[in-house]
Design a protein around this motif. Structure first.
Motif, PDB file in Angstrom:
ATOM      1  N   VAL A  20      -3.161 -12.035  -8.940  1.00 60.05           N
ATOM      2  CA  VAL A  20      -3.841 -11.438  -7.792  1.00 60.05           C
ATOM      3  C   VAL A  20      -4.512 -12.507  -6.939  1.00 60.05           C
ATOM      4  CG1 VAL A  20      -5.731  -9.926  -7.109  1.00 60.05           C
ATOM      5  CG2 VAL A  20      -4.129  -9.180  -8.850  1.00 60.05           C
ATOM      6  N   THR A  23      -2.743 -13.716  -3.944  1.00 59.33           N
ATOM      7  CA  THR A  23      -2.480 -12.820  -2.821  1.00 59.33           C
ATOM      8  C   THR A  23      -3.441 -13.032  -1.663  1.00 59.33           C
ATOM      9  OG1 THR A  23      -3.842 -10.999  -3.662  1.00 59.33           O
ATOM     10  CG2 THR A  23      -1.519 -11.069  -4.370  1.00 59.33           C
ATOM     11  N   GLU A 127      -8.056  -6.937  -8.584  1.00 62.80           N
ATOM     12  CA  GLU A 127      -7.084  -5.900  -8.217  1.00 62.80           C
ATOM     13  C   GLU A 127      -7.627  -5.037  -7.084  1.00 62.80           C
ATOM     14  OE1 GLU A 127      -4.865  -5.351 -12.544  1.00 62.80           O
ATOM     15  OE2 GLU A 127      -6.686  -4.189 -12.123  1.00 62.80           O
ATOM     16  N   GLN A 132      -4.600  -3.402  -4.926  1.00 64.07           N
ATOM     17  CA  GLN A 132      -3.580  -3.069  -5.920  1.00 64.07           C
ATOM     18  C   GLN A 132      -4.099  -1.993  -6.861  1.00 64.07           C
ATOM     19  OE1 GLN A 132      -2.335  -6.558  -8.012  1.00 64.07           O
ATOM     20  NE2 GLN A 132      -1.568  -7.574  -6.183  1.00 64.07           N
TER      21      GLN A 132
END
Length: 185
Positions: A20, A23, A127, A132
């Motif tokens: 993550v 990202t 997350e 996500q």
């Protein structure tokens, strides 16, 4: 929780956390107001380094964090230190001594448990920051974290630093919470 199982949970939650991070370091972390994913990544990397030092040296490092950490790229800090904690806590016996703030447990076992709990919490933070879906927390790790809260954080903290908590009961709303740990709930 079993020492080996805690180590496995740490490893299992670190990998999705690390994925993550890539990202977007600039994304805000909704569960950590004022933090970005870069701040979260740095915090976890520093936490891994701190626990490694506490186990290796049997002294909690002071001052913390070292100044040079501020210059290190957050992902590099995280990557470098996850390997250190993984190696350091895998070798010794969970009952081996290690410096800790928690008086009743000055062992390596305490730090692997704390590290596994911090990793799962911050994996969820990452997350959420990335938008996500939040992966589930294994039941045994969740129960371990729930158990740790009243035993280690509340009881020990109030006993050790009671003056810091004198105003808390006066302002408490008097709410009662039910914590269910069964998957059917």
């Amino acid at each position: 929780m079993d020492f080996t199982r805690l180590h496995d949970c740490l490893a299992a939650d670190h990998d999705p956390l690390r994925a993550v991070v890539d990202t977007g370091l600039d994304a805000p972390v909704p569960t950590c107001p004022g933090w970005t994913v870069a701040d979260l990544t740095r915090h976890v990397g520093e936490m891994y380094a701190h626990k490694t030092a506490a186990v290796r040296e049997s002294v909690e490092p002071e001052p913390w964090p070292p100044e040079e950490f501020a210059e290190e790229e957050p992902r590099a800090l995280l990557d470098r230190n996850v390997h250190g904690i993984a190696r350091r806590v895998r070798r010794p016996c969970p009952r081996d001594p290690a410096a800790a703030w928690y008086g009743p447990d000055q062992t390596v076992g305490l730090w692997i448990g704390r590290t596994a709990q911090e990793t799962v919490v911050h994996r969820i933070d990452a997350e959420l920051a990335a938008g996500q879906p939040v992966a589930p927390v294994p039941d045994d790790l969740a129960v371990d974290g729930i158990d740790e809260l009243p035993k280690a954080f509340v009881a020990c903290s109030v006993a050790e630093w009671g003056d810091c908590f004198t105003g808390v009961p006066a302002g408490a709303p008097g709410a009662t919470f039910l914590v269910r740990t069964d998957a059917a709930a």
